[in-house]
Scaffold this active site. Sequence first.
Site, PDB file in Angstrom:
ATOM      1  N   LYS A   1     -12.981 -28.920  12.872  1.00  0.00           N
ATOM      2  CA  LYS A   1     -12.390 -27.809  12.108  1.00  0.00           C
ATOM      3  C   LYS A   1     -11.400 -27.034  12.964  1.00  0.00           C
ATOM      4  CE  LYS A   1     -16.193 -25.696  11.011  1.00  0.00           C
ATOM      5  NZ  LYS A   1     -17.296 -26.639  11.064  1.00  0.00           N
TER       6      LYS A   1
ATOM      7  N   LYS B   1     -15.521 -18.447  24.904  1.00  0.00           N
ATOM      8  CA  LYS B   1     -14.893 -17.311  24.209  1.00  0.00           C
ATOM      9  C   LYS B   1     -14.401 -16.287  25.215  1.00  0.00           C
ATOM     10  CE  LYS B   1     -15.619 -16.777  19.453  1.00  0.00           C
ATOM     11  NZ  LYS B   1     -16.231 -16.171  18.303  1.00  0.00           N
TER      12      LYS B   1
ATOM     13  N   LYS C   1     -10.484 -35.660  18.741  1.00  0.00           N
ATOM     14  CA  LYS C   1     -11.775 -35.550  18.072  1.00  0.00           C
ATOM     15  C   LYS C   1     -11.613 -34.741  16.772  1.00  0.00           C
ATOM     16  CE  LYS C   1     -16.318 -33.547  18.417  1.00  0.00           C
ATOM     17  NZ  LYS C   1     -17.114 -32.453  18.827  1.00  0.00           N
TER      18      LYS C   1
END
Length: 321
Positions: free
Chosen positions: A192, A110, A189
């Site tokens: 989401k 992040k 892969k």
Amino acid sequence: MRVLSGIQPTGRFHWGNYFGAIKQYIELQYENDGFYFIADLHALTTVREPTVLRANVRDAALDLLALGLDPTRATLFVQSHVPEVSELYWILMTGAPLGLLERCVAFKDKEARGIKADAGLFTYPVLMAADILAYDSQCVPVGEDQNQHIEVCRDLARSFNAHYGETFVMPSARILKETAKVPGTDGQKMSKSYGNVLALFEDAKELRKKIMRISTDSRPMEEAKDPETDHLYQLYSLFATDEQRLEVRDMYLRGGFGYGEIKKRLADVADNFLEPLRKKRQELASNPETVDRALASGARRARTVASDVLARVQKACGIKP
Ligand code: ADP
Ligand code: TRP
């Protein structure tokens, strides 16, 4: 053996979640004392809409039960229903070196992407350690991506034990099968975050449409193709019987077939597998009190274990006499 794992309710479960994780949890419930929870406290680091979070937790419980997680065999509960974990989290925080947390990838990623991280994300692995240690867990089945967090948990347990005396049971990771890495509709892969998922409890017609839109290459039909490197074949193999799989494998090796044909077959085998599960899920959804009862009894059992462990920890560190 006490086996524990958690799954975040951050959206509807997809084929990757099932074949990569949930299916294996369900298999482990037969020979072990399984503790499985819906990690709503962890999900708070990303889901900030209360109605969405509540609905996600409900959906996760329905999905897990419909898929075969048996609340009479395993202990199924919601993470936040066991407040002892949050208390243990604080105690572990007081012994968690900053450097250890700074090295964790979820936080590092992040930061590298310029997204501001909060203390929740930074200390996420400590909450995970509390989840594991609160139940004297011995074995923690997780995907490879979570292995680093299990190492953090072991480090925290080791240093607590060294300082205060043997208190925590040392858990081990059980890395879920790599072969189960399920590709998404674009061949990457399934995840989401890549927007390439096939949800488990998608509407049947919608699912068929999505399957028909799975990306394929533009090699001529006649050409023979290697099935093992083809994501459509990999997806088909998840649901097909050995016989069905070998037949399609032969088609690839010989050539002279269209991807549309394989997609149709994939939609059929997937539907065959999913239809009874959809029915079971509908039944559960129309009996909300059955689900509530399962989760309440899971939380009771989990709290019994966690309060014993917490008392042991509080005594060891001088919080309680
Ligand atoms: P997502 O990548 O969609 O956000 P999560 O990270 O929430 O999924 O994954 C939950 C669990 O499902 C983890 O144990 C993870 O290893 C497993 N999992 C997720 N995607 C896949 C996949 N494509 N193949 C195999 N396992 C997967
Ligand atoms: N962090 C895990 C994930 O995203 C979920 C999780 C939370 C977990 N607490 C845990 C997994 C404890 C194993 C043990 O997949």
